[in-house]
Scaffold this motif. Structure first.
Motif, PDB file in Angstrom:
ATOM      1  N   TYR A   1       2.753   3.244   2.343  1.00 24.41           N
ATOM      2  CA  TYR A   1       2.232   3.327   0.976  1.00 24.41           C
ATOM      3  C   TYR A   1       0.922   4.095   0.931  1.00 24.41           C
ATOM      4  CZ  TYR A   1       5.278   0.870  -2.227  1.00 24.41           C
ATOM      5  OH  TYR A   1       6.314   0.547  -3.049  1.00 24.41           O
ATOM      6  N   LEU A   2       0.098   3.950   1.949  1.00 23.90           N
ATOM      7  CA  LEU A   2      -1.158   4.696   1.972  1.00 23.90           C
ATOM      8  C   LEU A   2      -0.925   6.192   2.068  1.00 23.90           C
ATOM      9  CD1 LEU A   2      -3.525   2.578   4.216  1.00 23.90           C
ATOM     10  CD2 LEU A   2      -3.853   3.175   1.825  1.00 23.90           C
TER      11      LEU A   2
ATOM     12  N   LEU B   1      -5.093  -2.631  -1.162  1.00 23.69           N
ATOM     13  CA  LEU B   1      -4.693  -3.412  -2.330  1.00 23.69           C
ATOM     14  C   LEU B   1      -4.757  -2.585  -3.600  1.00 23.69           C
ATOM     15  CD1 LEU B   1      -6.563  -6.722  -1.416  1.00 23.69           C
ATOM     16  CD2 LEU B   1      -4.100  -6.304  -1.297  1.00 23.69           C
ATOM     17  N   HIS B   2      -5.770  -1.721  -3.687  1.00 26.17           N
ATOM     18  CA  HIS B   2      -5.875  -0.824  -4.842  1.00 26.17           C
ATOM     19  C   HIS B   2      -4.664   0.113  -4.886  1.00 26.17           C
ATOM     20  CE1 HIS B   2      -7.363   2.209  -7.623  1.00 26.17           C
ATOM     21  NE2 HIS B   2      -7.197   3.121  -6.675  1.00 26.17           N
ATOM     22  N   LYS B   3      -4.240   0.590  -3.739  1.00 29.88           N
ATOM     23  CA  LYS B   3      -3.089   1.485  -3.676  1.00 29.88           C
ATOM     24  C   LYS B   3      -1.836   0.775  -4.171  1.00 29.88           C
ATOM     25  CE  LYS B   3      -1.462   5.511  -2.484  1.00 29.88           C
ATOM     26  NZ  LYS B   3      -1.940   6.737  -3.132  1.00 29.88           N
ATOM     27  N   LEU B   4      -1.638  -0.467  -3.744  1.00 28.54           N
ATOM     28  CA  LEU B   4      -0.469  -1.220  -4.183  1.00 28.54           C
ATOM     29  C   LEU B   4      -0.507  -1.463  -5.688  1.00 28.54           C
ATOM     30  CD1 LEU B   4      -0.230  -3.887  -1.323  1.00 28.54           C
ATOM     31  CD2 LEU B   4       1.177  -1.849  -1.611  1.00 28.54           C
TER      32      LEU B   4
ATOM     33  N   SER C   1      -2.422 -10.312  -5.325  1.00 30.45           N
ATOM     34  CA  SER C   1      -3.173 -11.489  -4.874  1.00 30.45           C
ATOM     35  C   SER C   1      -2.546 -12.091  -3.628  1.00 30.45           C
ATOM     36  CB  SER C   1      -3.224 -12.539  -5.993  1.00 30.45           C
ATOM     37  OG  SER C   1      -3.942 -12.050  -7.107  1.00 30.45           O
ATOM     38  N   TRP C   2      -1.213 -12.118  -3.581  1.00 36.99           N
ATOM     39  CA  TRP C   2      -0.545 -12.654  -2.389  1.00 36.99           C
ATOM     40  C   TRP C   2      -0.820 -11.756  -1.181  1.00 36.99           C
ATOM     41  CZ3 TRP C   2       3.001 -11.069   1.200  1.00 36.99           C
ATOM     42  CH2 TRP C   2       3.547 -12.078   2.030  1.00 36.99           C
TER      43      TRP C   2
ATOM     44  N   PRO D   1      -9.510  -0.028   5.052  1.00 39.53           N
ATOM     45  CA  PRO D   1     -10.144  -1.139   4.321  1.00 39.53           C
ATOM     46  C   PRO D   1      -9.115  -1.879   3.472  1.00 39.53           C
ATOM     47  CG  PRO D   1     -11.394   0.903   4.083  1.00 39.53           C
ATOM     48  CD  PRO D   1     -10.081   1.277   4.688  1.00 39.53           C
ATOM     49  N   HIS D   2      -9.196  -3.180   3.469  1.00 39.32           N
ATOM     50  CA  HIS D   2      -8.206  -3.978   2.757  1.00 39.32           C
ATOM     51  C   HIS D   2      -8.228  -3.700   1.254  1.00 39.32           C
ATOM     52  CE1 HIS D   2      -8.101  -7.169   6.199  1.00 39.32           C
ATOM     53  NE2 HIS D   2      -7.401  -6.095   6.473  1.00 39.32           N
TER      54      HIS D   2
END
Length: 372
Positions: free
Chosen positions: A358-359, A302-305, A316-317, A297-298
């Motif tokens: 990263y995940l 994004l939460h991970k980053l 945001s980018w 899931p996107h």
């Protein structure tokens, strides 16, 4: 210099002899009928002499080439694999599928069948993540892109690679680098400032690559995205900017610079050898994550980053980069109808492996409970 010229002239002479021999061999029956051998034995003997010379030259050159491939196995392994590829069974370029009891042959129907299957794999569920306490400081912020960054990325383009839906090949960009560099630098910086990834670069061609099993089963293919070369340049630069901040686990071998499946196996054998010598037991558990690139899931990504210290502007980018992507399956030059990519990262992109790595870095900042 003289030696090089002589070698070149010798190579030209040998090549000319080979071509002459092949032409003669092609018309051998016309040039040397059985009656000719009896009437002009001298000319036929000369032909036989040169035929033997060319055959021996081809044979010796082939043996010399095989020896060079063997000697350069460490420094240039691609030559070995190119040689081995010649022994693989070649399949025709067309793909035939069996779907719902129907035999699909036409490229249009095959491409649409792949598009329907690939779209069904994506995860349409929204992943609710309980956000942890935010970190006190950000360490990965947006960095302006310079001409040197763009030039470095252009040098990494491989002209032989397939082109995306825009049809602009890499050799055009490399050949006109002086024109493209200031334009692309301006577009890239504008994209970062506005935290918006160009919509035209979110469209990708998808090529189905066979994995294993039945060739007629659509589920036995994985999608490889062919993205725009301009998008690839942008991703090269972003990857270089952010990869310096990543502190990967030393046991991570996938998608890690200077590491590969070979280093993974060497490390594993280094662990097993003393165990076996001591006559002890060693157990290994392997996981094969099906559709790992497609199901993430996107918002989880994004939460991970964000939890690793990426600034809000960078997140945001990345959100703009992942959102509203479209793909079209390409089969035998024919494109399917477009379909939306609602989860995961594009296989074949530059940033795809970066996101996946990263995940996997849960040891540093573990994800909290996830509810679907």
């Amino acid at each position: 210099m003289l030696t090089a010229i002589t070698a070149s002239l010798g190579q030209v002479l040998i090549s000319s002899l080979i071509l002459l021999y092949l032409k003669v061999l092609h018309h051998q029956d016309k040039l040397f009928p059985p009656s000719f051998k009896k009437k002009s034995i001298r000319f036929y003997d000369r032909f036989a002499y040169f035929r033997k010379l060319v055959k021996n030259t081809i044979k010796s050159d082939r043996l010399r080439w095989l020896k060079s491939v063997d000697n350069s196995l460490k420094s240039q392994p691609q030559h070995f694999w190119e040689y081995m590829f010649n022994f693989r069974k070649r399949r025709s370029g067309s793909i035939h599928l069996e779907a719902d009891g129907t035999h699909l042959v036409q490229p249009e129907t095959v491409a649409d069948a792949f598009a329907k299957h690939f779209q069904s794999v994506y995860n349409n569920l929204y992943c609710k993540v309980i956000h942890p306490v935010s970190q006190s400081s950000e360490f990965v912020s947006l960095t302006p892109i310079s001409d040197a960054d763009v030039y470095k990325a252009i040098k990494r383009l491989k002209p032989s690679k397939s082109v995306g839906l825009d049809g602009i090949p890499g050799f055009i960009i490399k050949g006109c680098a002086g024109i493209f560099i200031p334009i692309l630098r301006h577009i890239f910086n504008l994209s970062l400032t506005q935290q918006y990834f160009p919509a035209a670069w979110k469209e990708s061609a998808v090529v189905p690559v066979f994995k294993r099993g039945n060739h007629a089963a659509v589920s036995n293919y994985r999608p490889i995205s062919i993205i725009s070369n301009f998008s690839k340049l942008f991703e090269f630069i972003i990857h270089d900017h952010v990869s310096h901040f990543a502190k990967f686990n030393s046991n991570q071998h996938g998608f890690t610079r200077t590491k590969s499946t070979v280093t993974n196996l060497v490390t594993f054998l280094d662990f097993l050898t003393p165990v076996f010598r001591g006559q002890r037991q060693a157990d290994a558990v392997y996981f094969d994550l099906s559709n790992a690139f497609d199901l993430v899931p996107h918002n989880m990504l994004l939460h991970k980053l964000s939890s690793f210290g990426f600034s809000d502007a960078y997140v945001s980018w990345f959100r703009s980069y992942l959102a509203n992507r479209q793909s079209r399956v390409r089969v035998s030059g024919t494109l399917s109808l477009p379909f939306h990519v609602t989860s995961g990262v594009p296989q074949g992109s530059v940033l795809g492996p970066f996101f996946s790595t990263y995940l996997q870095m849960t040891y540093a900042t573990p994800l909290t409970t996830v509810n679907f």
